[in-house]
Design a protein around this motif. Structure first.
Motif, mmCIF file in Angstrom:
data_model
loop_
_atom_site.group_PDB
_atom_site.id
_atom_site.type_symbol
_atom_site.label_atom_id
_atom_site.label_comp_id
_atom_site.label_asym_id
_atom_site.label_seq_id
_atom_site.Cartn_x
_atom_site.Cartn_y
_atom_site.Cartn_z
ATOM 1 N N UNK A 50 -7.891 -1.662 -10.314
ATOM 2 C CA UNK A 50 -7.451 -1.148 -9.013
ATOM 3 C C UNK A 50 -8.632 -0.459 -8.350
ATOM 4 N N UNK A 51 -9.012 -0.900 -7.168
ATOM 5 C CA UNK A 51 -10.138 -0.266 -6.482
ATOM 6 C C UNK A 51 -9.668 0.945 -5.675
ATOM 7 N N UNK A 52 -10.591 1.884 -5.498
ATOM 8 C CA UNK A 52 -10.268 3.088 -4.729
ATOM 9 C C UNK A 52 -9.132 3.870 -5.337
ATOM 10 N N UNK A 53 -9.203 4.100 -6.653
ATOM 11 C CA UNK A 53 -8.034 4.614 -7.371
ATOM 12 C C UNK A 53 -8.120 6.081 -7.752
ATOM 13 N N UNK A 54 -9.066 6.820 -7.201
ATOM 14 C CA UNK A 54 -9.143 8.229 -7.577
ATOM 15 C C UNK A 54 -8.182 9.101 -6.770
ATOM 16 N N UNK A 55 -7.569 8.539 -5.723
ATOM 17 C CA UNK A 55 -6.622 9.313 -4.919
ATOM 18 C C UNK A 55 -5.752 8.356 -4.115
ATOM 19 N N UNK A 56 -4.794 8.922 -3.386
ATOM 20 C CA UNK A 56 -3.992 8.147 -2.453
ATOM 21 C C UNK A 56 -3.197 7.025 -3.085
ATOM 22 N N UNK A 57 -3.084 5.930 -2.350
ATOM 23 C CA UNK A 57 -2.275 4.804 -2.802
ATOM 24 C C UNK A 57 -2.860 4.178 -4.065
ATOM 25 N N UNK A 58 -4.182 4.111 -4.163
ATOM 26 C CA UNK A 58 -4.803 3.524 -5.346
ATOM 27 C C UNK A 58 -4.419 4.254 -6.616
ATOM 28 N N UNK A 59 -4.459 5.576 -6.577
ATOM 29 C CA UNK A 59 -4.058 6.367 -7.739
ATOM 30 C C UNK A 59 -2.574 6.173 -8.034
ATOM 31 N N UNK A 60 -1.761 6.124 -6.976
ATOM 32 C CA UNK A 60 -0.321 5.930 -7.154
ATOM 33 C C UNK A 60 -0.008 4.555 -7.738
ATOM 34 N N UNK A 61 -0.794 3.547 -7.373
ATOM 35 C CA UNK A 61 -0.608 2.215 -7.953
ATOM 36 C C UNK A 61 -0.805 2.281 -9.463
ATOM 37 N N UNK A 62 -1.837 2.984 -9.898
ATOM 38 C CA UNK A 62 -2.082 3.130 -11.336
ATOM 39 C C UNK A 62 -0.923 3.855 -12.016
#
Length: 475
Positions: free
Chosen positions: A19-31
């Motif tokens: 998942x790219x851009x996953x340190x915050x926001x939607x990316x983190x929520x996807x994880x």
């Protein structure tokens, strides 16, 4: 190279997702959602490997720690997991099967894109755990054998704030629901460019549209270089091909993409332009007229004589989610959230609002059985995260200008007579005001646009890979 916990597990009992851009926001929520839904739907011996990308080592470690904390809390508190495991349930038996690794990735630096892909394809990844941590396994120099899903979430908006006259005009002329779903009041400036090869000291490098590079081209190049992990050989017949899941937005339409400003440098709506391009590329990837370009793109960088099944391309959007991507001060951030909830309560199906709710569509695509996706022709649909009045999540088809809901030409009467799951399940509910029904002529125009976009993307890829190759040779 150290053995990995998943090496002794059957391939069908493992899942590898990036998942790219996953340190915050939607990316983190996807994880987060990926962890939760995987644990409650897969066997109690299955292993999940989540690979969030961030832009620094520090952010990667913070993301790993936060996701481990989330997995620990979910395993400890989930009644579903406890009931499935029985009276001797031990949360550690769950968390030991969740592995969080991370790589650093700057999508506006093509050399960094190459480095990250090379690390995943030919190198190793580490994720040490504290010596006293009894919940997670420490991983050092492990290989990633394949990727089952890559979710392209990272990006940038390029906005500067709100155009207040347009805010009031939108609300009073379109209504609150339409204004907050398809807003035209986001202020932005044109001319954002970036040097995507900052290390090319001995060569004059043309600039690239910054939002285009972050939202589209960086991901596009990354996916091509990850094809060896996403493809399946004849020996992997039990595993479906990898999935390239592009994340778009609900907003873009015909007016947002111009072939004369392909990199969205001149437009004040660069974000919307890149998301329209994402829609067009994804939905036309299986068309016969686009196949020569798509086949070239999905060919592994290192060609092999062994036949391989290429990855599939899918398209999602998170609905209207409140994130820090749009620049608002704390006061406005709070009231914007209130307005979004009001829009949902007024009947909008497109206001998940939270990142976790907005993650339902990409996670659904990542975890769904291949047969189920094929049965609904999922490659030809823009799947959206949706909620009802109470916030119950579901995945719905989304109308795309020039493509409709799935590339099928229908009539207004058929839409009105459609039966859906409660009110929210019908396509006509939540439709953009003034939307025009799809015609054969518009569909042909959309398909022709898709071919031109694929052609240009492949031309750009060849051009920039040649430059990148020269830079790497000099290093």
């Amino acid at each position: 190279m150290a053995p990995a916990p998943w090496d002794s597990v059957p391939p069908e009992d493992t899942l590898f997702a990036l998942v790219t851009g996953a340190n915050s926001g939607i990316g983190f929520a996807i994880c987060q959602r990926l962890i939760d839904e995987y644990l409650v739907t897969r066997s109690l011996t299955s292993h999940l490997v989540v690979i969030p990308t961030t832009r620094s080592v520090k952010k990667s470690q913070e993301t790993i720690d936060a996701l481990r904390q989330h997995a620990r809390e979910f395993a400890t508190t989930s009644d579903i997991l406890r009931s499935r495991a029985g009276p001797n349930y031990d949360p550690r038996s769950i968390t030991k099967r969740i592995h969080i690794l991370s790589v650093q990735l700057d999508l506006c630096n093509l050399a960094d894109v190459h480095r990250a892909a090379e690390q995943l394809v030919n190198g190793t990844v580490s994720s040490p755990a504290d010596a006293n941590d009894v919940y997670f396994t420490s991983l050092t120099d492990v290989r990633i054998p394949r990727l089952d899903a890559v979710i392209f979430n990272a990006g940038m908006g390029g906005w500067t704030g709100l155009d207040w006259p347009k805010v009031f005009h939108n609300i009073f002329t379109k209504g609150l629901v339409q204004a907050t779903t398809w807003p035209t009041f986001k202020a932005a400036t044109a001319g954002h460019v970036v040097n995507p090869l900052p290390d090319a000291k001995d060569e004059k490098v043309p600039e690239m549209g910054q939002v285009f590079c972050a939202n589209v081209f960086g991901h596009y190049l990354l996916a091509h270089k990850l094809v060896p992990l996403l493809s399946r050989s004849e020996f992997d017949s039990t595993i479906p091909p990898g999935r390239i899941i592009w994340e778009s937005s609900i907003e873009p339409g015909w007016k947002n993409l111009s072939l004369s400003d392909f990199q969205a440098i001149k437009t004040n709506a660069a974000y919307e332009s890149t998301k329209r391009l994402t829609d067009v590329l994804s939905l036309t990837a299986t068309l016969p007229s686009a196949r020569p370009f798509v086949d070239s793109y999905l060919q592994p960088a290192t060609k092999s004589n062994a036949p391989a099944t290429p990855p599939r391309i899918y398209l999602v959007h998170p609905g209207i989610v409140q994130t820090t991507l749009f620049p608002l001060n704390a006061f406005m951030f709070f009231w914007y959230r209130v307005v979004l909830y009001i829009a949902r309560w007024l009947g909008s199906p497109w206001h998940p609002i939270t990142g976790y709710n907005g993650a339902v569509a990409p996670v659904w695509l990542a975890l769904q059985e291949q047969e189920a996706l094929d049965a609904v022709d999922a490659e030809h649909v823009k799947w959206g995260s949706s909620t009802d009045f109470w916030g119950e999540c579901r995945v719905l088809k989304t109308e795309v200008e020039g493509w409709g809901w799935d590339g099928t030409v229908g009539t207004r009467k058929e839409l009105k007579n459609e039966k859906g799951e409660r009110r929210i399940g019908r396509k006509i509910v939540g439709r953009k005001s003034g939307a025009v029904d799809l015609t054969e002529e518009k569909k042909v125009e959309f398909e022709m646009l898709g071919v031109e976009c694929w052609k240009e993307m492949e031309r750009l890829r060849g051009e920039w890979e040649a430059r990148l190759g020269r830079v790497l040779e000099r290093q």
